[in-house]
Scaffold this motif. Structure first.
Motif, PDB file in Angstrom:
ATOM      1  N   UNK A 171      -4.835  13.036  -4.552  1.00 48.67           N
ATOM      2  CA  UNK A 171      -4.790  13.802  -3.309  1.00 48.67           C
ATOM      3  C   UNK A 171      -3.707  14.865  -3.419  1.00 48.67           C
ATOM      4  N   UNK A 172      -3.899  15.961  -2.711  1.00 48.90           N
ATOM      5  CA  UNK A 172      -2.859  16.985  -2.612  1.00 48.90           C
ATOM      6  C   UNK A 172      -1.688  16.411  -1.811  1.00 48.90           C
ATOM      7  N   UNK A 173      -0.470  16.711  -2.239  1.00 53.96           N
ATOM      8  CA  UNK A 173       0.742  16.273  -1.529  1.00 53.96           C
ATOM      9  C   UNK A 173       0.726  14.782  -1.218  1.00 53.96           C
ATOM     10  N   UNK A 174       0.424  13.986  -2.238  1.00 58.92           N
ATOM     11  CA  UNK A 174       0.308  12.546  -2.075  1.00 58.92           C
ATOM     12  C   UNK A 174       1.676  11.883  -1.971  1.00 58.92           C
ATOM     13  N   UNK A 175       1.823  11.016  -1.000  1.00 57.60           N
ATOM     14  CA  UNK A 175       3.046  10.248  -0.788  1.00 57.60           C
ATOM     15  C   UNK A 175       2.756   8.796  -1.176  1.00 57.60           C
ATOM     16  N   UNK A 176       3.397   8.318  -2.257  1.00 60.20           N
ATOM     17  CA  UNK A 176       3.149   6.956  -2.736  1.00 60.20           C
ATOM     18  C   UNK A 176       3.387   5.916  -1.655  1.00 60.20           C
ATOM     19  N   UNK A 177       4.440   6.090  -0.893  1.00 55.89           N
ATOM     20  CA  UNK A 177       4.755   5.088   0.128  1.00 55.89           C
ATOM     21  C   UNK A 177       3.679   5.053   1.213  1.00 55.89           C
ATOM     22  N   UNK A 178       3.068   6.192   1.494  1.00 55.73           N
ATOM     23  CA  UNK A 178       1.995   6.254   2.490  1.00 55.73           C
ATOM     24  C   UNK A 178       0.797   5.410   2.028  1.00 55.73           C
ATOM     25  N   UNK A 179       0.465   5.505   0.739  1.00 57.28           N
ATOM     26  CA  UNK A 179      -0.642   4.721   0.188  1.00 57.28           C
ATOM     27  C   UNK A 179      -0.289   3.234   0.222  1.00 57.28           C
ATOM     28  N   UNK A 180       0.928   2.895  -0.217  1.00 52.30           N
ATOM     29  CA  UNK A 180       1.362   1.498  -0.257  1.00 52.30           C
ATOM     30  C   UNK A 180       1.310   0.877   1.137  1.00 52.30           C
ATOM     31  N   UNK A 181       1.833   1.580   2.131  1.00 52.72           N
ATOM     32  CA  UNK A 181       1.842   1.080   3.509  1.00 52.72           C
ATOM     33  C   UNK A 181       0.408   0.899   4.023  1.00 52.72           C
ATOM     34  N   UNK A 182      -0.469   1.840   3.734  1.00 51.84           N
ATOM     35  CA  UNK A 182      -1.860   1.747   4.187  1.00 51.84           C
ATOM     36  C   UNK A 182      -2.549   0.521   3.584  1.00 51.84           C
ATOM     37  N   UNK A 183      -2.324   0.271   2.306  1.00 49.17           N
ATOM     38  CA  UNK A 183      -2.917  -0.894   1.633  1.00 49.17           C
ATOM     39  C   UNK A 183      -2.355  -2.185   2.229  1.00 49.17           C
ATOM     40  N   UNK A 184      -1.052  -2.207   2.472  1.00 55.99           N
ATOM     41  CA  UNK A 184      -0.424  -3.404   3.038  1.00 55.99           C
ATOM     42  C   UNK A 184      -0.915  -3.671   4.462  1.00 55.99           C
ATOM     43  N   UNK A 185      -1.139  -2.625   5.234  1.00 54.77           N
ATOM     44  CA  UNK A 185      -1.684  -2.798   6.591  1.00 54.77           C
ATOM     45  C   UNK A 185      -3.094  -3.382   6.545  1.00 54.77           C
ATOM     46  N   UNK A 186      -3.831  -3.099   5.464  1.00 57.12           N
ATOM     47  CA  UNK A 186      -5.178  -3.630   5.297  1.00 57.12           C
ATOM     48  C   UNK A 186      -5.136  -5.075   4.782  1.00 57.12           C
ATOM     49  N   UNK A 187      -3.932  -5.576   4.458  1.00 59.99           N
ATOM     50  CA  UNK A 187      -3.797  -6.980   4.060  1.00 59.99           C
ATOM     51  C   UNK A 187      -3.651  -7.212   2.571  1.00 59.99           C
ATOM     52  N   UNK A 188      -3.376  -6.182   1.812  1.00 62.42           N
ATOM     53  CA  UNK A 188      -3.262  -6.299   0.359  1.00 62.42           C
ATOM     54  C   UNK A 188      -1.906  -5.796  -0.112  1.00 62.42           C
ATOM     55  N   UNK A 189      -1.594  -6.089  -1.368  1.00 64.36           N
ATOM     56  CA  UNK A 189      -0.339  -5.636  -1.951  1.00 64.36           C
ATOM     57  C   UNK A 189      -0.618  -4.472  -2.885  1.00 64.36           C
ATOM     58  N   UNK A 190       0.341  -3.544  -2.954  1.00 64.70           N
ATOM     59  CA  UNK A 190       0.225  -2.398  -3.857  1.00 64.70           C
ATOM     60  C   UNK A 190       1.609  -2.084  -4.391  1.00 64.70           C
ATOM     61  N   UNK A 191       1.722  -2.088  -5.715  1.00 58.97           N
ATOM     62  CA  UNK A 191       2.987  -1.781  -6.383  1.00 58.97           C
ATOM     63  C   UNK A 191       2.760  -0.562  -7.268  1.00 58.97           C
ATOM     64  N   UNK A 192       3.508   0.506  -7.003  1.00 64.58           N
ATOM     65  CA  UNK A 192       3.320   1.749  -7.759  1.00 64.58           C
ATOM     66  C   UNK A 192       3.594   1.523  -9.243  1.00 64.58           C
ATOM     67  N   UNK A 193       2.724   2.069 -10.076  1.00 72.41           N
ATOM     68  CA  UNK A 193       2.920   2.053 -11.527  1.00 72.41           C
ATOM     69  C   UNK A 193       3.520   3.385 -11.939  1.00 72.41           C
ATOM     70  N   UNK A 194       4.392   3.377 -12.946  1.00 73.95           N
ATOM     71  CA  UNK A 194       5.009   4.644 -13.356  1.00 73.95           C
ATOM     72  C   UNK A 194       4.116   5.478 -14.210  1.00 73.95           C
TER      73      UNK A 194
END
Length: 70
Positions: A47-70
């Protein structure tokens, strides 16, 4: 377009059905995928101007875990 990857606990088509509305809203229907064959169940989001924390929070709100990979 920025692309980020996350290690997740999304493990089946039912899990994908749960996160689909969240990720479609966040990044667009054609801008994300989950590799269920990978041991880390890697979620890739582009996505343009993607915020990793925004994706992580959205996944966690859906009930799953997301850990950013480098």
């Amino acid at each position: 377009m920025e692309t980020v990857q996350f290690k997740t606990n999304i493990k089946c088509s039912g899990c994908i059905a749960t996160v689909t509305p969240v990720l479609n809203n966040l990044a667009g229907a054609d801008n994300w995928s989950v590799d269920l064959a990978s041991p880390d169940k890697v979620l890739t989001v582009s996505k343009e101007n993607l915020d990793k924390s925004e994706v992580r929070v959205a996944i966690e709100k859906a009930g799953y875990k997301a850990e950013a990979l480098s």
